[in-house]
Design a protein around this motif. Sequence first.
Motif, PDB file in Angstrom:
ATOM      1  N   GLY A  87      56.686 -75.130  61.724  1.00 33.69           N
ATOM      2  CA  GLY A  87      57.547 -76.025  60.955  1.00 33.69           C
ATOM      3  C   GLY A  87      57.725 -75.586  59.523  1.00 33.69           C
ATOM      4  N   GLY A  88      58.332 -76.466  58.722  1.00 32.29           N
ATOM      5  CA  GLY A  88      58.672 -76.134  57.355  1.00 32.29           C
ATOM      6  C   GLY A  88      57.680 -76.681  56.340  1.00 32.29           C
ATOM      7  N   LEU A  89      57.720 -76.110  55.151  1.00 32.09           N
ATOM      8  CA  LEU A  89      56.921 -76.613  54.037  1.00 32.09           C
ATOM      9  C   LEU A  89      57.668 -77.784  53.420  1.00 32.09           C
ATOM     10  CD1 LEU A  89      55.745 -73.333  52.308  1.00 32.09           C
ATOM     11  CD2 LEU A  89      54.252 -75.205  53.011  1.00 32.09           C
ATOM     12  N   GLY A  90      57.316 -78.990  53.844  1.00 30.53           N
ATOM     13  CA  GLY A  90      58.000 -80.172  53.343  1.00 30.53           C
ATOM     14  C   GLY A  90      57.034 -81.201  52.805  1.00 30.53           C
ATOM     15  N   VAL A  91      57.566 -82.368  52.498  1.00 25.25           N
ATOM     16  CA  VAL A  91      56.772 -83.464  51.950  1.00 25.25           C
ATOM     17  C   VAL A  91      55.593 -83.806  52.860  1.00 25.25           C
ATOM     18  CG1 VAL A  91      56.821 -85.936  51.442  1.00 25.25           C
ATOM     19  CG2 VAL A  91      58.655 -84.467  50.611  1.00 25.25           C
ATOM     20  N   ALA A  92      55.858 -83.920  54.155  1.00 27.52           N
ATOM     21  CA  ALA A  92      54.802 -84.283  55.100  1.00 27.52           C
ATOM     22  C   ALA A  92      53.676 -83.254  55.109  1.00 27.52           C
ATOM     23  CB  ALA A  92      55.387 -84.438  56.503  1.00 27.52           C
ATOM     24  N   THR A  93      54.024 -81.973  54.957  1.00 21.78           N
ATOM     25  CA  THR A  93      53.020 -80.910  54.943  1.00 21.78           C
ATOM     26  C   THR A  93      52.057 -81.081  53.777  1.00 21.78           C
ATOM     27  OG1 THR A  93      54.791 -79.448  55.708  1.00 21.78           O
ATOM     28  CG2 THR A  93      52.692 -78.421  55.135  1.00 21.78           C
ATOM     29  N   PHE A  94      52.610 -81.224  52.583  1.00 21.56           N
ATOM     30  CA  PHE A  94      51.773 -81.309  51.390  1.00 21.56           C
ATOM     31  C   PHE A  94      50.962 -82.605  51.354  1.00 21.56           C
ATOM     32  CE2 PHE A  94      55.114 -78.313  49.988  1.00 21.56           C
ATOM     33  CZ  PHE A  94      54.292 -77.252  49.636  1.00 21.56           C
ATOM     34  N   ASN A  95      51.555 -83.725  51.751  1.00 21.58           N
ATOM     35  CA  ASN A  95      50.821 -84.991  51.763  1.00 21.58           C
ATOM     36  C   ASN A  95      49.666 -84.957  52.754  1.00 21.58           C
ATOM     37  OD1 ASN A  95      52.330 -86.228  49.759  1.00 21.58           O
ATOM     38  ND2 ASN A  95      53.779 -87.152  51.190  1.00 21.58           N
ATOM     39  N   ALA A  96      49.890 -84.340  53.906  1.00 24.18           N
ATOM     40  CA  ALA A  96      48.823 -84.229  54.905  1.00 24.18           C
ATOM     41  C   ALA A  96      47.691 -83.336  54.399  1.00 24.18           C
ATOM     42  CB  ALA A  96      49.383 -83.680  56.213  1.00 24.18           C
ATOM     43  N   LEU A  97      48.044 -82.254  53.716  1.00 26.04           N
ATOM     44  CA  LEU A  97      47.018 -81.372  53.159  1.00 26.04           C
ATOM     45  C   LEU A  97      46.209 -82.089  52.083  1.00 26.04           C
ATOM     46  CD1 LEU A  97      49.010 -78.012  52.828  1.00 26.04           C
ATOM     47  CD2 LEU A  97      47.125 -78.480  54.408  1.00 26.04           C
ATOM     48  N   ALA A  98      46.886 -82.868  51.260  1.00 25.97           N
ATOM     49  CA  ALA A  98      46.200 -83.585  50.182  1.00 25.97           C
ATOM     50  C   ALA A  98      45.214 -84.613  50.739  1.00 25.97           C
ATOM     51  CB  ALA A  98      47.219 -84.271  49.280  1.00 25.97           C
ATOM     52  N   LYS A  99      45.596 -85.253  51.840  1.00 26.69           N
ATOM     53  CA  LYS A  99      44.728 -86.274  52.456  1.00 26.69           C
ATOM     54  C   LYS A  99      43.691 -85.654  53.392  1.00 26.69           C
ATOM     55  CE  LYS A  99      48.356 -89.800  52.319  1.00 26.69           C
ATOM     56  NZ  LYS A  99      49.270 -90.641  53.142  1.00 26.69           N
ATOM     57  N   LYS A 100      43.854 -84.350  53.635  1.00 30.63           N
ATOM     58  CA  LYS A 100      42.951 -83.610  54.523  1.00 30.63           C
ATOM     59  C   LYS A 100      42.864 -84.262  55.903  1.00 30.63           C
ATOM     60  CE  LYS A 100      40.275 -81.705  50.702  1.00 30.63           C
ATOM     61  NZ  LYS A 100      41.098 -80.493  50.696  1.00 30.63           N
ATOM     62  N   ILE A 101      44.024 -84.591  56.426  1.00 30.07           N
ATOM     63  CA  ILE A 101      44.059 -85.193  57.759  1.00 30.07           C
ATOM     64  C   ILE A 101      44.949 -84.374  58.691  1.00 30.07           C
ATOM     65  CG2 ILE A 101      43.527 -87.572  57.126  1.00 30.07           C
ATOM     66  CD1 ILE A 101      46.546 -88.133  57.090  1.00 30.07           C
ATOM     67  N   GLY A 102      44.341 -83.772  59.661  1.00 28.53           N
ATOM     68  CA  GLY A 102      45.091 -83.290  60.809  1.00 28.53           C
ATOM     69  C   GLY A 102      45.631 -81.888  60.843  1.00 28.53           C
ATOM     70  N   ILE A 103      45.959 -81.260  59.711  1.00 31.63           N
ATOM     71  CA  ILE A 103      46.602 -79.956  59.801  1.00 31.63           C
ATOM     72  C   ILE A 103      45.862 -78.873  59.024  1.00 31.63           C
ATOM     73  CG2 ILE A 103      48.895 -80.936  60.164  1.00 31.63           C
ATOM     74  CD1 ILE A 103      49.534 -80.132  57.231  1.00 31.63           C
ATOM     75  N   THR A 104      45.942 -77.664  59.570  1.00 25.95           N
ATOM     76  CA  THR A 104      45.416 -76.475  58.905  1.00 25.95           C
ATOM     77  C   THR A 104      46.519 -75.425  58.899  1.00 25.95           C
ATOM     78  OG1 THR A 104      43.162 -76.923  59.691  1.00 25.95           O
ATOM     79  CG2 THR A 104      43.647 -74.683  58.956  1.00 25.95           C
ATOM     80  N   VAL A 105      46.913 -74.978  57.715  1.00 24.75           N
ATOM     81  CA  VAL A 105      47.949 -73.950  57.588  1.00 24.75           C
ATOM     82  C   VAL A 105      47.310 -72.591  57.831  1.00 24.75           C
ATOM     83  CG1 VAL A 105      49.682 -72.924  56.075  1.00 24.75           C
ATOM     84  CG2 VAL A 105      49.187 -75.366  55.908  1.00 24.75           C
ATOM     85  N   VAL A 106      47.820 -71.851  58.816  1.00 24.56           N
ATOM     86  CA  VAL A 106      47.133 -70.612  59.223  1.00 24.56           C
ATOM     87  C   VAL A 106      47.953 -69.330  59.081  1.00 24.56           C
ATOM     88  CG1 VAL A 106      45.522 -71.775  60.775  1.00 24.56           C
ATOM     89  CG2 VAL A 106      47.764 -71.060  61.643  1.00 24.56           C
ATOM     90  N   ALA A 107      49.285 -69.445  58.972  1.00 28.54           N
ATOM     91  CA  ALA A 107      50.100 -68.222  58.856  1.00 28.54           C
ATOM     92  C   ALA A 107      51.494 -68.573  58.364  1.00 28.54           C
ATOM     93  CB  ALA A 107      50.198 -67.505  60.205  1.00 28.54           C
ATOM     94  N   PRO A 108      52.179 -67.622  57.733  1.00 26.69           N
ATOM     95  CA  PRO A 108      53.586 -67.842  57.402  1.00 26.69           C
ATOM     96  C   PRO A 108      54.423 -67.691  58.665  1.00 26.69           C
ATOM     97  CG  PRO A 108      52.945 -65.625  56.804  1.00 26.69           C
ATOM     98  CD  PRO A 108      51.695 -66.303  57.287  1.00 26.69           C
ATOM     99  N   LEU A 109      55.573 -68.327  58.694  1.00 26.35           N
ATOM    100  CA  LEU A 109      56.483 -68.159  59.829  1.00 26.35           C
ATOM    101  C   LEU A 109      57.574 -67.150  59.452  1.00 26.35           C
ATOM    102  CD1 LEU A 109      57.441 -68.799  62.642  1.00 26.35           C
ATOM    103  CD2 LEU A 109      58.400 -70.953  61.820  1.00 26.35           C
ATOM    104  N   HIS A 110      58.634 -67.589  58.791  1.00 28.97           N
ATOM    105  CA  HIS A 110      59.728 -66.657  58.510  1.00 28.97           C
ATOM    106  C   HIS A 110      60.127 -66.650  57.042  1.00 28.97           C
ATOM    107  CE1 HIS A 110      62.606 -69.870  57.788  1.00 28.97           C
ATOM    108  NE2 HIS A 110      63.589 -68.990  57.670  1.00 28.97           N
ATOM    109  N   SER A 111      60.838 -65.629  56.649  1.00 34.39           N
ATOM    110  CA  SER A 111      61.478 -65.582  55.339  1.00 34.39           C
ATOM    111  C   SER A 111      62.929 -65.179  55.536  1.00 34.39           C
ATOM    112  CB  SER A 111      60.771 -64.606  54.395  1.00 34.39           C
ATOM    113  OG  SER A 111      60.929 -63.269  54.839  1.00 34.39           O
TER     114      SER A 111
END
Length: 338
Positions: A87-111
């Motif tokens: 998926g994309g780097l969006g609001v939901a991504t950053f908010n989830a990372l800040a709350k440390k709930i549910g997601i781990t970013v492991v690799a870039p997708l595309h440029s």
Amino acid sequence: MRRMPGFLVSILAVTLVLTACGGSKSADTPTKLTVGYIPVMIDAPLYVGIEKGYFKAENLDLTLAPLAGGTDVITQTATGNFDVGLGGLGVATFNALAKKIGITVVAPLHSETPPVTTPLVVSKKAYDSGQIKNVADLKGKKVAINAAGSATEYWLARALDKGGLKLTDVQVETVAFPDVPAALENGAISAAMLGEPLVTQAKDKGQIQVLSDDFISGFFPTIVLYNTKFAAQKKGAAQGFMNAYIKACRDLQGNAFKTDEIATIVEKYTKVPAEVAKRSNAPTFDPNGQFKIDDLQTMQQFYFARGGLTYKDPLDMSKEIDTSFAAAAVKKLGTYKR
């Protein structure tokens, strides 16, 4: 002492081996993973990895869950409905990372580099009539992205900025990529971000005109995510997915999208003819799974300015990603040299 018959010795030996290994059947059973994605060209490593058997070779059985927008990919991965999300780097991504709930970013997708894979488009009719000839003509009009708070919102901001406008100068709407051509034709919206190969397909049908496709270069707006529990509790499967993913990214270097093999694979998963895929503007993928931390920081600052983030202090994105899976994959496959 009497000797045990030979056939009994053989049976006993096999039994001991199977017991020690936990049984051959369970050892060979593939790990089932659910993967969320958007069926457009930027998710090609997923398609290639499946069709070339890379995931199967890692003893993985993937169930694909196609979605219209990147925000849903993030939320479904965070809740555990998906083991992996593209998926994309969006609001939901950053908010989830800040709350440390549910997601781990492991690799870039595309440029993307000009001409970009996700350009700003308008209806052919509006362009030919002179109603909309440049980005400045969009002031006050409805312009669509595929999901609110998604990476395409940043893309739109950059496209408007190059044309002398801001996001506040237009009415931002949400329209799924496949619905964009019809929405433009019937006047529901005046412009939209649209992903390949749908762009080329709609151009062939005389539905759209690309208005801007050179507003970004070499920027990574999308990522590969793991559900946090999956990453921690099924490390073998998590590593296997990354091994296959990186291997598929390497198959997509250079002019790979122009080949019959890759174009046919793209057709299968996007439902867009292979000959259209060949003529589409292709995304690029890092063959070693390396992040551009500055891109992550830039996206975060963008959403702070938009007021969509629920935390006050910016995250240090270099500490918010787990590069261990990609690093282990590269160690296994060897460093890719361009």
